[in-house]
Scaffold this active site. Structure first.
Site, PDB file in Angstrom:
ATOM      1  N   PRO A  19      -7.575  -6.535  -4.926  1.00  0.00           N
ATOM      2  CA  PRO A  19      -8.573  -6.454  -3.844  1.00  0.00           C
ATOM      3  C   PRO A  19      -8.667  -5.024  -3.318  1.00  0.00           C
ATOM      4  O   PRO A  19      -7.830  -4.572  -2.541  1.00  0.00           O
ATOM      5  CB  PRO A  19      -8.028  -7.418  -2.787  1.00  0.00           C
ATOM      6  CG  PRO A  19      -6.558  -7.497  -3.047  1.00  0.00           C
ATOM      7  CD  PRO A  19      -6.369  -7.277  -4.522  1.00  0.00           C
ATOM      8  N   ASP A  63      -5.129  -0.852  -3.200  1.00  0.00           N
ATOM      9  CA  ASP A  63      -4.928  -2.254  -3.546  1.00  0.00           C
ATOM     10  C   ASP A  63      -4.315  -2.951  -2.323  1.00  0.00           C
ATOM     11  O   ASP A  63      -3.169  -2.679  -1.964  1.00  0.00           O
ATOM     12  CB  ASP A  63      -3.995  -2.345  -4.756  1.00  0.00           C
ATOM     13  CG  ASP A  63      -3.751  -3.779  -5.218  1.00  0.00           C
ATOM     14  OD1 ASP A  63      -4.113  -4.720  -4.481  1.00  0.00           O
ATOM     15  OD2 ASP A  63      -3.173  -3.952  -6.305  1.00  0.00           O
ATOM     16  N   HIS A  64      -5.080  -3.856  -1.714  1.00  0.00           N
ATOM     17  CA  HIS A  64      -4.629  -4.465  -0.462  1.00  0.00           C
ATOM     18  C   HIS A  64      -3.430  -5.403  -0.663  1.00  0.00           C
ATOM     19  O   HIS A  64      -2.785  -5.806   0.318  1.00  0.00           O
ATOM     20  CB  HIS A  64      -5.786  -5.235   0.196  1.00  0.00           C
ATOM     21  CG  HIS A  64      -5.822  -5.088   1.679  1.00  0.00           C
ATOM     22  ND1 HIS A  64      -4.677  -5.008   2.454  1.00  0.00           N
ATOM     23  CD2 HIS A  64      -6.864  -5.020   2.552  1.00  0.00           C
ATOM     24  CE1 HIS A  64      -5.008  -4.896   3.729  1.00  0.00           C
ATOM     25  NE2 HIS A  64      -6.328  -4.893   3.814  1.00  0.00           N
ATOM     26  N   ARG A  65      -3.135  -5.772  -1.888  1.00  0.00           N
ATOM     27  CA  ARG A  65      -1.941  -6.585  -2.127  1.00  0.00           C
ATOM     28  C   ARG A  65      -0.671  -5.803  -1.827  1.00  0.00           C
ATOM     29  O   ARG A  65       0.353  -6.388  -1.435  1.00  0.00           O
ATOM     30  CB  ARG A  65      -1.906  -7.064  -3.580  1.00  0.00           C
ATOM     31  CG  ARG A  65      -3.062  -7.974  -3.994  1.00  0.00           C
ATOM     32  CD  ARG A  65      -2.994  -8.290  -5.464  1.00  0.00           C
ATOM     33  NE  ARG A  65      -3.035  -7.063  -6.278  1.00  0.00           N
ATOM     34  CZ  ARG A  65      -2.872  -7.045  -7.609  1.00  0.00           C
ATOM     35  NH1 ARG A  65      -2.668  -8.179  -8.265  1.00  0.00           N
ATOM     36  NH2 ARG A  65      -2.928  -5.896  -8.275  1.00  0.00           N
ATOM     37  N   ALA A  66      -0.733  -4.485  -2.019  1.00  0.00           N
ATOM     38  CA  ALA A  66       0.459  -3.649  -1.872  1.00  0.00           C
ATOM     39  C   ALA A  66       0.381  -2.698  -0.690  1.00  0.00           C
ATOM     40  O   ALA A  66       1.420  -2.244  -0.196  1.00  0.00           O
ATOM     41  CB  ALA A  66       0.693  -2.847  -3.157  1.00  0.00           C
TER      42      ALA A  66
END
Length: 225
Positions: free
Chosen positions: A37, A213-216
């Site tokens: 994302p 990357d919004h996951r990280a």
């Protein structure tokens, strides 16, 4: 009634077979957009002091036993490397059940070729001087254009810099190069009206856009970077 659609024939288009490089680009970047994302942040940087620093460095570098010309991009690579040391939460990869924080700072520098995009890596960029980075980026770019890059010169990247300023592109958003978690897109340096001490003046400014990357990575960390 809808207009009839023209038949697609050899007279209306030409089929260009995909090269192995184009297939790899399509596969990796499609995977990146589908799984990571992305979110984006743009900053405007006054480059007056950067230009003065570059001139000073190049005056020194011209007298070096191995003279080299330092580009704005070389200075950006060095700045990114130092910023990653200060904010190591940006120097990461997402691995489903954990986040992998990198101990080394390896900066990828995107190079456009006729057949596609390739990203050679300046390894240990944080430990290199400006002149060393300039020599290495020039060597890697030439090796990329002549097809002489070694596999190890394309691996290990922890963060990528993509610069389209030389094409007079003001700003753009770049797709993250997996397994990295961020990429910095560099626009052209342009004379821009700015308010300084209550007065409108013209300053050389550059837009940079960070894709994360919004996951990280969360927004506050990206904003600090």
């Amino acid at each position: 009634a809808p207009e009839p659609v023209a038949a697609i024939t050899a007279e209306t288009e030409v089929g260009i077979p995909l090269t192995s490089m184009r297939r790899a680009i399509a596969r990796r970047l499609s995977h990146s957009m589908q799984t990571a994302p992305h979110f984006y942040m743009t900053s405007v940087i006054d480059t007056g002091k950067l230009a003065a620093l570059r001139q000073q460095i190049n005056e020194y570098a011209a007298k070096d036993p191995w003279p080299v010309k330092v580009s704005f991009n070389d200075l950006i690579v060095k700045a990114v490397a130092r910023a990653l040391l200060r904010i190591p939460q940006m120097n990461v990869s997402f691995a489903e059940d954990r986040i992998l924080q990198k101990k080394q700072v390896h900066i990828g520098v995107a190079v456009a070729l006729e057949q596609g995009l390739i990203v050679p890596v300046v390894h240990s960029a944080d430990q290199r001087s400006i002149l060393e980075i300039a020599r290495e980026t020039q060597r890697l770019a030439e090796a990329a254009r002549t097809g002489k890059l070694r596999p190890e010169e394309l691996s290990g990247c922890t963060f990528t810099v993509s610069n389209l300023g030389m094409f007079d592109v003001e700003s753009f958003t770049a797709i993250i190069n997996p397994p990295e978690s961020a990429i910095l897109a560099i626009g052209a340096i342009t004379p821009t009206p700015a308010v300084v001490d209550g007065q409108i003046v013209v300053r050389d400014r550059m837009k940079v856009t960070l894709s994360s990357d919004h996951r990280a990575i969360d927004g506050a960390i990206a904003a600090r970077f």
